[in-house]
Write a protein that holds these residues in place. Structure first.
Motif, mmCIF file in Angstrom:
data_model
loop_
_atom_site.group_PDB
_atom_site.id
_atom_site.type_symbol
_atom_site.label_atom_id
_atom_site.label_comp_id
_atom_site.label_asym_id
_atom_site.label_seq_id
_atom_site.Cartn_x
_atom_site.Cartn_y
_atom_site.Cartn_z
ATOM 1 N N ASN A 18 26.484 39.253 45.376
ATOM 2 C CA ASN A 18 25.910 38.865 46.667
ATOM 3 C C ASN A 18 24.676 39.688 47.031
ATOM 4 O O ASN A 18 24.440 39.993 48.200
ATOM 5 C CB ASN A 18 26.957 38.947 47.772
ATOM 6 C CG ASN A 18 27.550 40.334 47.931
ATOM 7 O OD1 ASN A 18 27.448 41.180 47.031
ATOM 8 N ND2 ASN A 18 28.187 40.582 49.061
ATOM 9 N N THR A 38 27.345 38.498 57.702
ATOM 10 C CA THR A 38 27.073 37.057 57.717
ATOM 11 C C THR A 38 27.788 36.319 58.850
ATOM 12 O O THR A 38 27.571 35.122 59.021
ATOM 13 C CB THR A 38 27.481 36.414 56.378
ATOM 14 O OG1 THR A 38 28.879 36.634 56.158
ATOM 15 C CG2 THR A 38 26.677 36.996 55.223
ATOM 16 N N ASP A 44 32.906 38.817 49.271
ATOM 17 C CA ASP A 44 31.475 38.676 48.993
ATOM 18 C C ASP A 44 30.781 37.800 50.027
ATOM 19 O O ASP A 44 29.590 37.979 50.302
ATOM 20 C CB ASP A 44 31.266 38.087 47.599
ATOM 21 C CG ASP A 44 31.468 39.125 46.503
ATOM 22 O OD1 ASP A 44 31.789 40.282 46.827
ATOM 23 O OD2 ASP A 44 31.301 38.770 45.319
ATOM 24 N N GLY A 45 31.504 36.837 50.583
ATOM 25 C CA GLY A 45 30.906 35.952 51.575
ATOM 26 C C GLY A 45 30.737 36.583 52.947
ATOM 27 O O GLY A 45 30.033 36.028 53.799
ATOM 28 N N ASP A 46 31.361 37.730 53.160
ATOM 29 C CA ASP A 46 31.286 38.393 54.467
ATOM 30 C C ASP A 46 29.990 39.159 54.681
ATOM 31 O O ASP A 46 29.629 39.488 55.803
ATOM 32 C CB ASP A 46 32.456 39.370 54.639
ATOM 33 C CG ASP A 46 33.788 38.672 54.814
ATOM 34 O OD1 ASP A 46 33.790 37.534 55.325
ATOM 35 O OD2 ASP A 46 34.824 39.262 54.444
#
Length: 416
Positions: free
Chosen positions: A246, A270, A165-167
């Motif tokens: 996200n 990101t 999700d952070g990518d």
């Protein structure tokens, strides 16, 4: 002017397109396979069409499509005097196909395609003149659940590639909200288009420069950043309930295509070294207006192979190249070719991918050929091996060797 007979042709491909040697071809195949797997898991059926379309199909979209038609298409006249174009996008084609059989189709219609498209534009990172694109669309539904499903599929595609999700972040905008803001600002149709074009460039601009150009429209940026429209809030709630954490509202997401009518979204990488919009989509509720007067709502997205490849490369998510050939059979003399072919056929019948050398070169050169091709395993066929029924197997990656009975070979490779 013809070339001098002594002048050699260049080995370089046409500018903006790519050659796919086996390793690059395997990478493309991996990307396309992930796309196909996820789309079909969600119940979408694949459609295909010719790469050639009548040029009128793109011209008919009007002034909003003028730049694409005049500057970015590969258009020519065929031998029958017809003007044709290599498709630059898939939406007009699928509109034509759906309109052609709309009475025979069941709705909501879930379709996907993976065409290669052509656009004459400046090649740059993540963008070429030929590319493959996943297109996923729902036709015949105005439900917000359809918008949520399309975004969920885009999310699942990213997760299937190994992304966290952070990518990436999914930014959601509203064409209706932008139209409302533009009307509130007193912008006419021409100025509204310029306003949307500015918003579309926002991510690539210096914040101060963006603020100055925004002010030229007679308003402050704050007009954009009120609470998310009720419809967007409801969509975000649906997405969170489906496990998509996200996604966020971003009023500057307008997308470059005029045919979007409501919810739009873009997926951003990101990573600092590749911080950009990778792909997106949205709702278009006038899909077949070029072909009939009965509107057909649609919502979908398109994802290009080059941008997703950059995303995967930055994060080390591209799988290492593994050739389809599992074993290479080298022969100690061309006269042993028939026996080597017989062994190969036994392995192929069991489901093992095998290539056989023709014995035209020395054994050492055969091994080099296998190694250059990336084949992981080597089997040597000589008189001693044939007589004993035991073969020497070598791992070309590690150099390790072992002997094995002929009857054990197939199972050995199948267990790898």
């Amino acid at each position: 002017m013809s070339k001098n007979k002594d002048e050699k042709l260049s080995t370089e491909p046409y500018k903006g397109v790519r050659d796919f040697y086996p390793a690059e071809s395997a990478q493309l195949r991996y990307i396309l396979n992930v796309w196909r797997t996820v789309a079909e898991r969600w119940g979408y059926a694949e459609y295909k069409a010719s790469i050639l379309e009548p040029s009128d199909l793109y011209k008919a979209k009007g002034a909003d499509n003028e730049e694409l038609v005049k500057e970015q298409t590969y258009t020519f006249t065929d031998r029958g005097g017809r003007e044709v174009t290599l498709r630059p996008e898939m939406t007009p084609t699928v509109a034509r196909m759906v309109a052609g059989r709309r009475r025979e189709l069941g709705y909501p219609l879930r379709w996907y395609s993976i065409p290669n498209c052509f656009r004459y534009e400046r090649p740059q990172r993540g963008r070429g003149r030929e590319f493959w694109q996943l297109n996923v669309d729902i036709f015949g539904s105005t439900s917000l659940a359809a918008d949520a499903e399309i975004i969920q599929i885009a999310y699942d595609v990213m997760k299937a590639f190994g992304a966290t999700d952070g990518d990436f972040v999914i930014k959601i905008g509203s064409r209706k909200e932008i139209n409302r803001v533009a009307a509130e600002m007193g912008l006419d149709e021409a100025r509204t288009k310029q306003f949307m074009a500015l918003l579309d460039r926002k991510a690539k601009m210096d914040p101060e420069e963006f603020a100055q150009q925004f002010a030229a429209f007679g308003a402050n940026e704050s007009v954009l950043y009120s609470a998310a429209p009720q419809e967007v809030q409801a969509l975000l709630e649906q997405l969170r309930a489906m496990g998509v954490a996200n996604a966020e509202y971003d009023p500057s997401v307008v997308r470059g295509f005029a045919y979007y009518t409501d919810i739009m979204f873009e997926v951003f990488d990101t990573a600092p070294e590749n911080n950009r919009a990778m792909f997106g989509g949205g709702r278009y509720d006038n899909l077949t207006e070029l072909f009939d007067d009965e509107p057909l709502p649609g919502v979908g997205f398109g994802m290009g192979d080059m941008t997703i490849a950059d995303f995967l490369e930055v994060r080390g998510l591209l799988p290492a190249y593994m050739p389809p050939t599992v074993a290479y059979i080298a022969v100690a003399g061309a006269e042993l070719g028939p026996e080597a072919q017989q062994l190969a056929q036994e392995l192929r019948a069991a489901g093992v991918n095998v290539a056989v050398d023709f014995g035209e070169k020395k054994l050492g050169d055969q091994i080099k050929a296998a190694s250059k091709g990336g084949v992981p395993w080597l089997i040597v066929v000589g008189q001693d091996e044939l007589a004993s029924g035991t073969f020497n197997i070598k791992n070309l990656n590690t150099g390790a060797e072992e002997k094995m009975a002929r009857s054990q070979l197939a199972q050995f490779f199948l267990n790898l």
